[in-house]
Motif scaffolding. Sequence first.
Motif, mmCIF file in Angstrom:
data_model
loop_
_atom_site.group_PDB
_atom_site.id
_atom_site.type_symbol
_atom_site.label_atom_id
_atom_site.label_comp_id
_atom_site.label_asym_id
_atom_site.label_seq_id
_atom_site.Cartn_x
_atom_site.Cartn_y
_atom_site.Cartn_z
ATOM 1 N N PRO A 1 0.664 -1.200 0.019
ATOM 2 C CA PRO A 1 0.016 -0.049 -0.025
ATOM 3 C C PRO A 1 0.833 1.174 -0.145
ATOM 4 O O PRO A 1 1.806 1.323 0.578
ATOM 5 C CB PRO A 1 -0.911 -0.096 1.147
ATOM 6 N N ALA A 2 0.302 2.288 -0.640
ATOM 7 C CA ALA A 2 1.218 3.485 -0.704
ATOM 8 C C ALA A 2 1.004 4.196 0.622
ATOM 9 O O ALA A 2 0.100 3.977 1.344
ATOM 10 C CB ALA A 2 0.300 4.472 -1.678
ATOM 11 N N GLU B 1 3.369 9.839 6.170
ATOM 12 C CA GLU B 1 3.409 8.735 7.076
ATOM 13 C C GLU B 1 2.277 7.882 7.443
ATOM 14 O O GLU B 1 2.343 7.310 8.473
ATOM 15 C CB GLU B 1 4.267 9.355 8.338
ATOM 16 N N GLN B 2 1.327 8.176 6.474
ATOM 17 C CA GLN B 2 0.104 7.346 6.461
ATOM 18 C C GLN B 2 -0.064 6.171 5.810
ATOM 19 O O GLN B 2 0.158 6.647 4.585
ATOM 20 C CB GLN B 2 -1.081 8.158 6.613
#
Length: 64
Positions: free
Chosen positions: A26-27, A31-32
Motif C-alpha cells: 500500500p502507498a 507517514e500514513q
Amino acid sequence: MQQDRYELVLDPTDHWTVWDNMTGVPAVFAEQILAGLTESEAEAALRVLVAIEPSHPTATEDAA
C-alpha cells in the motif's frame, strides 16, 4: 506498455487501498498507510499522489 504506479484496490471489507505497483505494498503519504479508506478518500489520495509523482522522461527527452 507501462503500468500506472498507483491503483485503487477494494478489499473484502469494502474499504479501499491505494496500491503502489512499484513497491508492491500500500502507498504511504505523510507517514500514513493509504488503506482502509472510503472510496472518495482513496480517489482523493490517488489524485494527490499522481500529481506529485515526478514525471517520467518522454521519448524525445531520452533522445536529447
